[in-house]
Design a protein around this motif. Structure first.
Motif, PDB file in Angstrom:
ATOM      1  N   GLN A   1      28.774  60.130  51.554  1.00  0.00           N
ATOM      2  CA  GLN A   1      28.587  59.706  52.940  1.00  0.00           C
ATOM      3  C   GLN A   1      28.180  58.241  53.020  1.00  0.00           C
ATOM      4  OE1 GLN A   1      25.621  61.927  55.069  1.00  0.00           O
ATOM      5  NE2 GLN A   1      25.960  60.824  56.996  1.00  0.00           N
ATOM      6  N   LEU A   2      27.314  57.804  52.103  1.00  0.00           N
ATOM      7  CA  LEU A   2      26.877  56.410  52.079  1.00  0.00           C
ATOM      8  C   LEU A   2      27.705  55.569  51.113  1.00  0.00           C
ATOM      9  CD1 LEU A   2      22.979  56.794  52.193  1.00  0.00           C
ATOM     10  CD2 LEU A   2      24.536  56.277  54.075  1.00  0.00           C
ATOM     11  N   GLY A   3      28.690  56.184  50.495  1.00  0.00           N
ATOM     12  CA  GLY A   3      29.562  55.450  49.576  1.00  0.00           C
ATOM     13  C   GLY A   3      28.807  54.892  48.387  1.00  0.00           C
ATOM     14  N   GLN A   4      27.870  55.654  47.855  1.00  0.00           N
ATOM     15  CA  GLN A   4      26.997  55.143  46.798  1.00  0.00           C
ATOM     16  C   GLN A   4      27.605  55.336  45.406  1.00  0.00           C
ATOM     17  OE1 GLN A   4      23.494  57.369  47.928  1.00  0.00           O
ATOM     18  NE2 GLN A   4      22.510  55.545  48.762  1.00  0.00           N
ATOM     19  N   ASN A   5      28.006  54.234  44.807  1.00  0.00           N
ATOM     20  CA  ASN A   5      28.423  54.193  43.404  1.00  0.00           C
ATOM     21  C   ASN A   5      27.730  52.987  42.803  1.00  0.00           C
ATOM     22  OD1 ASN A   5      31.067  55.266  45.002  1.00  0.00           O
ATOM     23  ND2 ASN A   5      30.855  56.305  43.030  1.00  0.00           N
ATOM     24  N   PHE A   6      26.761  53.213  41.925  1.00  0.00           N
ATOM     25  CA  PHE A   6      25.911  52.144  41.424  1.00  0.00           C
ATOM     26  C   PHE A   6      26.496  51.519  40.153  1.00  0.00           C
ATOM     27  CE2 PHE A   6      22.882  55.248  43.411  1.00  0.00           C
ATOM     28  CZ  PHE A   6      22.641  54.502  44.561  1.00  0.00           C
ATOM     29  N   VAL A   7      26.571  50.183  40.131  1.00  0.00           N
ATOM     30  CA  VAL A   7      27.041  49.477  38.943  1.00  0.00           C
ATOM     31  C   VAL A   7      25.936  49.492  37.892  1.00  0.00           C
ATOM     32  CG1 VAL A   7      27.946  47.315  38.033  1.00  0.00           C
ATOM     33  CG2 VAL A   7      28.452  47.968  40.380  1.00  0.00           C
ATOM     34  N   HIS A   8      26.296  49.824  36.648  1.00  0.00           N
ATOM     35  CA  HIS A   8      25.273  49.883  35.602  1.00  0.00           C
ATOM     36  C   HIS A   8      25.620  48.989  34.405  1.00  0.00           C
ATOM     37  CE1 HIS A   8      28.028  52.318  33.271  1.00  0.00           C
ATOM     38  NE2 HIS A   8      28.032  53.276  34.177  1.00  0.00           N
ATOM     39  N   ASP A   9      26.532  48.059  34.590  1.00  0.00           N
ATOM     40  CA  ASP A   9      26.958  47.199  33.485  1.00  0.00           C
ATOM     41  C   ASP A   9      26.552  45.745  33.740  1.00  0.00           C
ATOM     42  OD1 ASP A   9      28.427  46.454  31.088  1.00  0.00           O
ATOM     43  OD2 ASP A   9      29.910  45.605  32.459  1.00  0.00           O
ATOM     44  N   PRO A  10      25.643  45.182  32.960  1.00  0.00           N
ATOM     45  CA  PRO A  10      25.204  43.798  33.176  1.00  0.00           C
ATOM     46  C   PRO A  10      26.345  42.780  33.121  1.00  0.00           C
ATOM     47  CG  PRO A  10      23.677  44.926  31.709  1.00  0.00           C
ATOM     48  CD  PRO A  10      24.858  45.844  31.890  1.00  0.00           C
ATOM     49  N   ASN A  11      27.308  42.988  32.238  1.00  0.00           N
ATOM     50  CA  ASN A  11      28.418  42.038  32.144  1.00  0.00           C
ATOM     51  C   ASN A  11      29.228  41.994  33.432  1.00  0.00           C
ATOM     52  OD1 ASN A  11      27.854  41.259  29.486  1.00  0.00           O
ATOM     53  ND2 ASN A  11      29.016  42.971  28.642  1.00  0.00           N
ATOM     54  N   THR A  12      29.368  43.142  34.079  1.00  0.00           N
ATOM     55  CA  THR A  12      30.145  43.200  35.315  1.00  0.00           C
ATOM     56  C   THR A  12      29.461  42.438  36.446  1.00  0.00           C
ATOM     57  OG1 THR A  12      31.161  45.317  34.742  1.00  0.00           O
ATOM     58  CG2 THR A  12      31.106  44.733  37.070  1.00  0.00           C
ATOM     59  N   VAL A  13      28.159  42.640  36.627  1.00  0.00           N
ATOM     60  CA  VAL A  13      27.487  41.950  37.735  1.00  0.00           C
ATOM     61  C   VAL A  13      27.421  40.446  37.473  1.00  0.00           C
ATOM     62  CG1 VAL A  13      26.206  43.929  38.601  1.00  0.00           C
ATOM     63  CG2 VAL A  13      25.211  42.543  36.773  1.00  0.00           C
ATOM     64  N   ARG A  14      27.287  40.057  36.218  1.00  0.00           N
ATOM     65  CA  ARG A  14      27.314  38.617  35.913  1.00  0.00           C
ATOM     66  C   ARG A  14      28.713  38.041  36.184  1.00  0.00           C
ATOM     67  NH1 ARG A  14      23.440  39.559  30.965  1.00  0.00           N
ATOM     68  NH2 ARG A  14      21.509  38.650  31.766  1.00  0.00           N
ATOM     69  N   ARG A  15      29.751  38.820  35.905  1.00  0.00           N
ATOM     70  CA  ARG A  15      31.107  38.359  36.191  1.00  0.00           C
ATOM     71  C   ARG A  15      31.317  38.203  37.695  1.00  0.00           C
ATOM     72  NH1 ARG A  15      36.392  40.840  36.801  1.00  0.00           N
ATOM     73  NH2 ARG A  15      35.585  42.933  36.423  1.00  0.00           N
ATOM     74  N   ILE A  16      30.776  39.119  38.472  1.00  0.00           N
ATOM     75  CA  ILE A  16      30.890  39.040  39.927  1.00  0.00           C
ATOM     76  C   ILE A  16      30.209  37.774  40.439  1.00  0.00           C
ATOM     77  CG2 ILE A  16      30.123  40.102  42.087  1.00  0.00           C
ATOM     78  CD1 ILE A  16      30.497  42.830  40.682  1.00  0.00           C
TER      79      ILE A  16
END
Length: 285
Positions: free
Chosen positions: A23-38
């Protein structure tokens, strides 16, 4: 500085009693490399104030703070909003003073006193397009952005005229900004793992403050009408909007647009000319 890994995300969620909801569309990112790439893909300036919608457990928030930016995070889930300052205090205490958390719905929240210049967010799939368009319309200080959305939505937002997926979101985003796709994000970096691929959409707001231009609602009304019946020619699709097919054809020809074309063949400039032509016709009686 430590970013959140898979174990951290699970532990935080368990401690808060968070069970991700569709309902809230919650999918949490858990990869540090991915958030740094973003963050790298967002091409933020040191003085950018970042608006993050749906920070969740704080994975991307920490990466943005690590980059040196001030962050205003808007979170609709009260437990998550309440826990974010504590998470930042634990993992990045030296950056805690650069975080502001607002508990509320991004489609309704007031950002008084905050003038964000960049939108960087992992947006819930079910509200991604409304959130982006709403913020561009109501936050005139925004100059750029990078959002992670469902790959299908990324394709629609960045499509050009003539594309099979070109439609209302494509035209309306083009009213405010130039956009491009900035990469894919695999499902494996999320918890829980979604059954779709994600994509990054980067945009740069056009020079003028277009949020207050009177022709915006008029132009968007033409866009909505043109795509409500995609298979029809503009002469037929805009008949209800114009007051009949004959008047629709007259307005289209006056705007320099072939009435036999379909909405997916027009640029945002074409739609704006059509709206302006109707306004001029109404003004002249």
């Amino acid at each position: 500085m430590t970013l959140l890994g898979p174990a951290d995300v699970r532990q935080l969620a368990e401690r808060l009693g968070i069970r991700p909801t569709k309902q809230l569309g919650q999918n949490f990112v858990h990869d540090p490399n991915t958030v740094r790439r973003i963050v790298r893909a967002a091409e933020l300036a040191p003085d950018d104030v970042v608006l993050e919608v749906g920070p969740g457990l704080g994975s991307l928030t920490l990466a943005l703070l690590e980059n040196g930016n001030r962050v205003c995070a808007v979170e609709i889930d009260p437990p998550l909003a309440g826990a974010l300052p504590e998470t930042v205090g634990k993992y990045a205490p030296e950056h805690a003073d650069r975080l502001t958390v607002i508990a509320g719905d991004a489609l309704r929240v007031e950002l008084s006193g905050v003038a964000p210049t960049a939108l960087v967010a992992n947006l819930p799939y079910n509200v991604a397009v409304p959130v982006v368009l709403h913020l561009l319309a109501t936050v005139p200080s925004l100059r750029r952005g990078l959002v992670m959305v469902q790959k299908e939505v990324a394709d629609r937002l960045t499509a050009g005229p003539g594309s099979r997926v070109y439609g209302v979101p494509s035209v309306k985003l083009a009213w405010y900004a130039t956009s491009r796709q900035a990469g894919k994000v695999p499902a494996s970096v999320f918890w829980p793992v979604p059954n779709v691929e994600s994509g990054l959409v980067a945009f740069t707001v056009l020079g003028d403050d277009k949020s207050d231009i009177p022709t915006r609602p008029e132009t968007f009304a033409v866009v909505d009408a043109a795509f409500a019946q995609r298979r029809k020619t503009l002469r037929a699709a805009l008949a209800g909007w114009a007051g009949g097919p004959v008047e629709a054809e007259r307005i289209l020809r006056a705007a320099g647009v072939d009435p036999k074309l379909r909405g997916e063949q027009l640029t945002v400039e074409d739609f704006t000319r059509i709206a302006s032509q109707r306004r001029r016709a109404a003004a002249s009686g």
